[in-house]
Write an enzyme that holds these catalytic residues in place. Sequence first.
Site, PDB file in Angstrom:
ATOM      1  N   GLU A 135      43.300 -71.169 106.523  1.00 25.79           N
ATOM      2  CA  GLU A 135      43.770 -70.266 107.566  1.00 25.79           C
ATOM      3  C   GLU A 135      43.770 -71.044 108.880  1.00 25.79           C
ATOM      4  OE1 GLU A 135      44.950 -67.328 107.831  1.00 25.79           O
ATOM      5  OE2 GLU A 135      44.364 -66.118 106.107  1.00 25.79           O
ATOM      6  N   GLU A 270      57.288 -55.739 102.934  1.00 21.00           N
ATOM      7  CA  GLU A 270      56.186 -56.346 102.200  1.00 21.00           C
ATOM      8  C   GLU A 270      55.336 -55.291 101.502  1.00 21.00           C
ATOM      9  OE1 GLU A 270      53.537 -58.509 104.751  1.00 21.00           O
ATOM     10  OE2 GLU A 270      53.843 -57.145 106.428  1.00 21.00           O
ATOM     11  N   ARG A 283      46.585 -53.415 104.555  1.00 20.15           N
ATOM     12  CA  ARG A 283      46.751 -54.552 103.649  1.00 20.15           C
ATOM     13  C   ARG A 283      47.576 -54.102 102.455  1.00 20.15           C
ATOM     14  NH1 ARG A 283      42.773 -58.497 104.161  1.00 20.15           N
ATOM     15  NH2 ARG A 283      44.146 -59.713 102.798  1.00 20.15           N
ATOM     16  N   LEU A 284      48.204 -55.047 101.803  1.00 14.47           N
ATOM     17  CA  LEU A 284      49.053 -54.730 100.665  1.00 14.47           C
ATOM     18  C   LEU A 284      48.215 -54.551  99.406  1.00 14.47           C
ATOM     19  CD1 LEU A 284      51.903 -57.314 101.305  1.00 14.47           C
ATOM     20  CD2 LEU A 284      51.663 -54.994 102.196  1.00 14.47           C
ATOM     21  N   ASP A 388      53.060 -65.868  99.915  1.00 12.14           N
ATOM     22  CA  ASP A 388      51.936 -66.011 100.828  1.00 12.14           C
ATOM     23  C   ASP A 388      50.723 -66.666 100.157  1.00 12.14           C
ATOM     24  OD1 ASP A 388      50.662 -65.734 103.244  1.00 12.14           O
ATOM     25  OD2 ASP A 388      50.532 -63.541 103.189  1.00 12.14           O
ATOM     26  N   GLU A 391      47.115 -71.354 100.584  1.00 16.86           N
ATOM     27  CA  GLU A 391      45.998 -72.168 101.056  1.00 16.86           C
ATOM     28  C   GLU A 391      44.638 -71.659 100.601  1.00 16.86           C
ATOM     29  OE1 GLU A 391      48.039 -70.379 104.121  1.00 16.86           O
ATOM     30  OE2 GLU A 391      47.248 -69.157 102.521  1.00 16.86           O
ATOM     31  N   ASP A 455      50.414 -66.782 110.955  1.00 20.84           N
ATOM     32  CA  ASP A 455      49.971 -65.553 111.621  1.00 20.84           C
ATOM     33  C   ASP A 455      49.569 -65.788 113.070  1.00 20.84           C
ATOM     34  OD1 ASP A 455      50.363 -64.448 109.144  1.00 20.84           O
ATOM     35  OD2 ASP A 455      48.238 -64.350 108.622  1.00 20.84           O
ATOM     36  N   HIS A 520      58.384 -58.764 112.313  1.00 20.29           N
ATOM     37  CA  HIS A 520      57.173 -58.383 111.580  1.00 20.29           C
ATOM     38  C   HIS A 520      56.466 -57.299 112.386  1.00 20.29           C
ATOM     39  CE1 HIS A 520      53.681 -58.439 109.076  1.00 20.29           C
ATOM     40  NE2 HIS A 520      53.956 -59.598 108.509  1.00 20.29           N
TER      41      HIS A 520
END
Length: 663
Positions: A135, A270, A283-284, A388, A391, A455, A520
């Site tokens: 991040e 999304e 959050r998804l 997404d 990382e 982000d 977004h």
Amino acid sequence: MKFETTSDGFSISLNGRLILRHGASSPSIFIGHGQERMEMYRGNFEVEDYIEERSPLRHVEVEDNRISLSEAKGRAPRLELTISDSVIHFRSLDDTINRLWIRIPAESDEHVWGGGEQMSYFDMRGRRFPLWTSEPGVGRDKTSEITFKSNLKDKAGGDYYNTNYPQPTYISSARYALHVETSAYSVFDFRRKAFHEIEVWAVPERIEFYSAPTFIELVEALSLRFGRQPELPEWVYNGAIIGLKDGINSFDRLARMRQAGVQISGLWCEDWVGIRQTSFGSRLFWDWQANDERYPGLRHRIAELNDQGIRFLGYVNPYLSVDGTLFPEAEAAGYFAKDQLGRTAIVDFGEFDCGVVDFTNRQAAEWFAEEIIGRRMLDFGLSGWMADFGEYLPIDVELSNGIDAKLMHNAWPVLWAEVNARAVASRGKTGEALFFMRAGFTGVQRHCPLLWGGDQSVDFSRHDGLVTVICAALSSGLLGNAYHHSDIGGYTSLFGNVRTSELLMRWAEMAAFTPVMRTHEGNRPRDNIQIDQDPEVLAHFARMTRIYVHLAPYLKTLSKEAAARGLPVQRPLFLHYEYDPRTYPIQDAYLYGPELLVAPVWHAAQEKRTVYLPEGAEWVHVWSGEAFSGGQEVTVASPIGSPPVLYRKDAAFAEIFATLREI
């Protein structure tokens, strides 16, 4: 590359430039052993290293093109180098070695760029850059309140070097490039005047050197090495991709934007998979298939949009929520990474748990590409998605290929990109379907058609705001990533930090001069102003989309050039004006192709902007028509709606640029 022995060692030069000199009196190669401490918390890392040994390899023995290095005459060799073409190959002769340092001669006034996708500093000279995908951090400035609070709460504040996409490659103003072929944690240290020091937490496979008479030719060579992207899909040129996560209401909001004159190429939802509420925000639901409750009749809705010339895009990442329907299927097949006891590794992603699909397991990678991306996304009608979280590979899991997760961590985004690209290719949609990623490493260029900047905070901050995506586009673009874009208005809203109308409009102005415009709503949509909530913002945005569409003929030529030559759409000024050294440090302005110069306003309440114009051309201010000679700084009026944009007076697309003021 020329290799020569010296009285106490050897030297290597590239096209007459010294790139390595090593010997007993002045060693440049060191080996040793270190004991690292790495702790991961939701994609953020604390990294410390205790160096137990750092030994210069002063004694050199040369046989043909093979070099054996040891600490002293009579001691056993510990490292072997082989020179071929423009490559130095390394072979460890001592299993205890897990650290290597090598010093590359530097010039006092040298500039260096690259390092993957860097957010804070385009010219890396004078600083140290650890290269580890993570991040990027919130605020990314240790002196800021938001970074302090983020560190205190979630260890999430970050620093100037944190990035989703590191890559151990740099370009020098001496017109050479260096690449370290390794996936290990590594560091580029550019703080010394006399040398650059490269640190690798393993013995690397090789170090590659590239040289060319011009920067353009050097970038072309690197894009051939790492991979080139196809041309942008034709549908992208129709306007902005509108990001909404409002369930079925998203379609009505989209219709109202179209009525307001917004030019639209896609609807990006999304939340097509459903949502859950957490303390971070909405959050998804990480179960990669259409959620009928949030989007009833979605397949039919997608078909209706297609009839109107608008594509539908979604979201996916490499993890599966334990409370989703796909988790049991993947677990039963053995597709997840394991913990130390051989059980499915469970990762906390912030108030919900997930399994990590193990892409080193070929069957798992094929299952994800076919069953999730192929069948549940492409066959369902999606034309693109955000891919997404590349990382996030935990460093304590056990992988199918048996390689230490610390060595796979940096390589993970590339495996993730390959899974997506394989799914797209299986449906014959390469160059038609568009997925975009924030994470990357060496070779991601070959698979990922579009980067996004990650982000950013919803503000004008120096290290995490609007200006950072310019640096990100320029640094990654030099290494073969031709297309870059960002979340218009930023994403991260924490501790009372919310976007303003001014920020949203300034970000849209910049986005109109990037390969892809995409909005977004951010992590806290209800707390932050949205494109369609303010008539002034909406009218401004509609105009910016018309500007983007107006420039489509020019952008298409840049896209063709990217596919054929690997040149990025957004370019540092020095790429075309390399004999003007004043362009070398500039990171808050860019060339949009060879003919447009864009200098976005990135400070609040700023209505004038000073811009440096490269020498060797005459420049015309788009909005006033005033002409300026190059080689000087000029100050231009920059009210909202008139971002600083200039074009070459002799541009092939001068007529299109001149008529921008009429839109």
